[in-house]
Design an enzyme around this catalytic site. Structure first.
Site, PDB file in Angstrom:
ATOM      1  NE  ARG A 162      -3.559   2.659   2.477  1.00  0.00           N
ATOM      2  CZ  ARG A 162      -4.649   2.652   3.240  1.00  0.00           C
ATOM      3  NH1 ARG A 162      -4.803   1.542   4.042  1.00  0.00           N
ATOM      4  NH2 ARG A 162      -5.401   3.844   3.169  1.00  0.00           N
ATOM      5  NE  ARG A 171       8.123  11.572  -2.228  1.00  0.00           N
ATOM      6  CZ  ARG A 171       8.719  12.630  -1.558  1.00  0.00           C
ATOM      7  NH1 ARG A 171       9.270  13.714  -2.240  1.00  0.00           N
ATOM      8  NH2 ARG A 171       8.457  12.738  -0.008  1.00  0.00           N
TER       9      ARG A 171
HETATM   10  C1  LIG Z   1       6.347  16.933  -5.121  1.00  0.00           C
HETATM   11  C2  LIG Z   1       6.664  17.179  -3.648  1.00  0.00           C
HETATM   12  C3  LIG Z   1       7.100  18.266  -3.211  1.00  0.00           C
HETATM   13  C4  LIG Z   1       7.237  18.327  -1.736  1.00  0.00           C
HETATM   14  N1  LIG Z   1       7.590  19.433  -0.864  1.00  0.00           N
HETATM   15  C5  LIG Z   1       7.951  19.424   0.373  1.00  0.00           C
HETATM   16  C6  LIG Z   1       8.173  20.784   1.059  1.00  0.00           C
HETATM   17  O1  LIG Z   1       8.556  21.847   0.297  1.00  0.00           O
HETATM   18  N2  LIG Z   1       8.216  20.747   2.441  1.00  0.00           N
HETATM   19  C7  LIG Z   1       7.963  19.688   3.122  1.00  0.00           C
HETATM   20  O2  LIG Z   1       8.177  19.793   4.180  1.00  0.00           O
HETATM   21  N3  LIG Z   1       7.553  18.438   2.523  1.00  0.00           N
HETATM   22  C8  LIG Z   1       7.362  18.391   1.178  1.00  0.00           C
HETATM   23  N4  LIG Z   1       7.096  17.177   0.652  1.00  0.00           N
HETATM   24  C9  LIG Z   1       6.954  16.082   1.378  1.00  0.00           C
HETATM   25  C10 LIG Z   1       5.474  15.925   1.572  1.00  0.00           C
HETATM   26  O3  LIG Z   1       4.747  16.985   2.170  1.00  0.00           O
HETATM   27  C11 LIG Z   1       5.267  14.679   2.411  1.00  0.00           C
HETATM   28  O4  LIG Z   1       5.519  14.719   3.932  1.00  0.00           O
HETATM   29  C12 LIG Z   1       5.910  13.302   1.892  1.00  0.00           C
HETATM   30  O5  LIG Z   1       5.551  13.240   0.713  1.00  0.00           O
HETATM   31  C13 LIG Z   1       5.439  12.058   2.596  1.00  0.00           C
HETATM   32  O6  LIG Z   1       4.028  11.794   2.059  1.00  0.00           O
HETATM   33  P1  LIG Z   1       2.740  11.436   2.950  1.00  0.00           P
HETATM   34  O7  LIG Z   1       2.664  12.459   4.024  1.00  0.00           O
HETATM   35  O8  LIG Z   1       1.451  11.578   2.099  1.00  0.00           O
HETATM   36  O9  LIG Z   1       2.950  10.044   3.291  1.00  0.00           O
HETATM   37  P2  LIG Z   1       3.384   8.753   4.220  1.00  0.00           P
HETATM   38  O10 LIG Z   1       4.411   9.632   5.369  1.00  0.00           O
HETATM   39  O11 LIG Z   1       4.106   7.943   3.286  1.00  0.00           O
HETATM   40  O12 LIG Z   1       2.267   8.171   4.794  1.00  0.00           O
HETATM   41  C14 LIG Z   1       1.063   7.611   4.002  1.00  0.00           C
HETATM   42  C15 LIG Z   1      -0.319   8.122   4.140  1.00  0.00           C
HETATM   43  O13 LIG Z   1      -0.564   7.740   5.788  1.00  0.00           O
HETATM   44  C16 LIG Z   1      -1.463   8.879   5.988  1.00  0.00           C
HETATM   45  N5  LIG Z   1      -0.650   9.580   7.227  1.00  0.00           N
HETATM   46  C17 LIG Z   1       0.432   9.361   7.641  1.00  0.00           C
HETATM   47  N6  LIG Z   1       0.945  10.035   8.682  1.00  0.00           N
HETATM   48  C18 LIG Z   1      -0.302  10.595   9.006  1.00  0.00           C
HETATM   49  C19 LIG Z   1      -0.523  11.829   9.920  1.00  0.00           C
HETATM   50  N7  LIG Z   1      -0.022  12.373  10.791  1.00  0.00           N
HETATM   51  N8  LIG Z   1      -1.823  12.215   9.705  1.00  0.00           N
HETATM   52  C20 LIG Z   1      -2.975  12.009   8.900  1.00  0.00           C
HETATM   53  N9  LIG Z   1      -2.352  11.030   7.810  1.00  0.00           N
HETATM   54  C21 LIG Z   1      -1.351  10.446   8.143  1.00  0.00           C
HETATM   55  C22 LIG Z   1      -1.522   9.782   4.822  1.00  0.00           C
HETATM   56  O14 LIG Z   1      -2.718   9.456   4.213  1.00  0.00           O
HETATM   57  C23 LIG Z   1      -0.423   9.749   3.945  1.00  0.00           C
HETATM   58  O15 LIG Z   1      -0.582   9.999   2.790  1.00  0.00           O
HETATM   59  C24 LIG Z   1       6.981  16.942  -0.854  1.00  0.00           C
HETATM   60  C25 LIG Z   1       6.727  16.161  -1.482  1.00  0.00           C
HETATM   61  C26 LIG Z   1       6.404  16.092  -2.907  1.00  0.00           C
HETATM   62  C27 LIG Z   1       5.967  14.664  -3.612  1.00  0.00           C
END
Ligand SMILES: Cc1cc2nc3c(=O)[nH]c(=O)nc-3n(C[C@H](O)[C@H](O)[C@H](O)COP(=O)(O)OP(=O)(O)OC[C@H]3O[C@@H](n4cnc5c(N)ncnc54)[C@H](O)[C@@H]3O)c2cc1C
Length: 208
Positions: A162, A171
């Site tokens: 997942r 990514r």
């Molecule tokens: C193009 C791009 C640009 C980005 N730019 C930045 C930036 O400028 N600054 C920055 O800090 N980050 C940046 N990020 C990182 C982004 O904000 C996420 O932290 C990172 O992609 C991890 O993804 P996620 O939080 O969806 O998923 P994961 O940590 O992989 O978690 C998977 C899923 O679990 C759920 N989940 C996990 N933890 C929680 C929680 N605490 N609360 C609720 N639901 C949760 C969500 O549905 C989440 O999508 C960027 C990412 C991308 C792809």
């Protein structure tokens, strides 16, 4: 200083029968696996976003030679398990054989060529100095703060299907860091051939 490319290798994966059994349980068909075509059943589950089923499917990979820039992006994915080569413990060895990753960039002007050459020279000098400092006995916990994000590291990554789909979706997009996009393609290529059908549609194929 040696420029290297990342590589991945699958250490273990669970059997597709496990998410299959999980899905059969949900539909009260646990003992009727012969009535269903496994791959089609699993693909339906994914298409319906019935994602808990594929949380039972997990993979462990060895990931070699990613930059620390990529490491900090990978580590933002909270549902993966990472065990990373420690710079604190391994700094002396790392600085004897410095492996770095810089993305390919073709300078657009003469000025950019000059700047890039200077940056490369400064970078090389910095790593050589850190190596000298480590050999002279300066503590790793001091030198660690001078290393650049280009320094490569290696790790073991465990992730369920997942979360792997989620990572591929985010990514491999053109907006993501190129090195991360390359890592995703490498992870996909390392998957067992008969598991790839689950991930195919979540991977942006064009790496340009
Ligand atoms: C193009 C791009 C640009 C980005 N730019 C930045 C930036 O400028 N600054 C920055 O800090 N980050 C940046 N990020 C990182 C982004 O904000 C996420 O932290 C990172 O992609 C991890 O993804 P996620 O939080 O969806 O998923 P994961 O940590 O992989 O978690 C998977 C899923 O679990 C759920 N989940 C996990 N933890 C929680 C929680 N605490 N609360 C609720 N639901 C949760 C969500 O549905 C989440 O999508 C960027 C990412 C991308 C792809």
């Amino acid at each position: 200083m040696r420029r290297v490319n990342l590589s991945t290798e699958l250490l273990q994966s669970s059997n597709l029968d496990i998410p299959f059994k999980a899905g059969l349980m949900c539909t009260n068909n646990f003992d009727k696996s012969n009535d269903f075509e496994k791959n089609k059943f699993l693909l339906n589950m994914v298409n319906e976003k019935h994602y808990s089923v594929i949380e039972h499917l997990s993979y462990s990979f060895v990931v070699r030679n990613i930059s620390r820039a990529l490491l900090q992006e990978l580590a933002r994915h909270r549902l993966v398990s990472l065990s990373v080569l420690s710079t604190r413990w391994a700094l002396k060895k790392i600085t004897k054989d410095i492996e770095v990753h810089y993305p390919v960039y073709v300078p657009a002007t003469v000025q950019q060529t000059k700047i890039l050459n200077e940056l490369d020279a400064i970078s090389e000098k910095l790593f050589n100095l850190i190596g000298e400092a480590a050999a002279s006995g300066m503590p790793n916990d001091i030198l660690k703060y001078y290393i650049q994000e280009s320094l490569c590291t290696s790790l073991v990554l465990t992730v369920n299907a997942r979360e792997l789909i989620h990572i591929f979706e985010l990514r491999t997009s053109k907006r993501a860091l190129k090195e991360f996009r390359i890592l995703c393609h490498s992870l996909f290529n390392s998957l067992p051939e008969d598991h790839k059908f689950l991930f195919e549609k979540f991977l942006e194929k064009d790496l340009s």
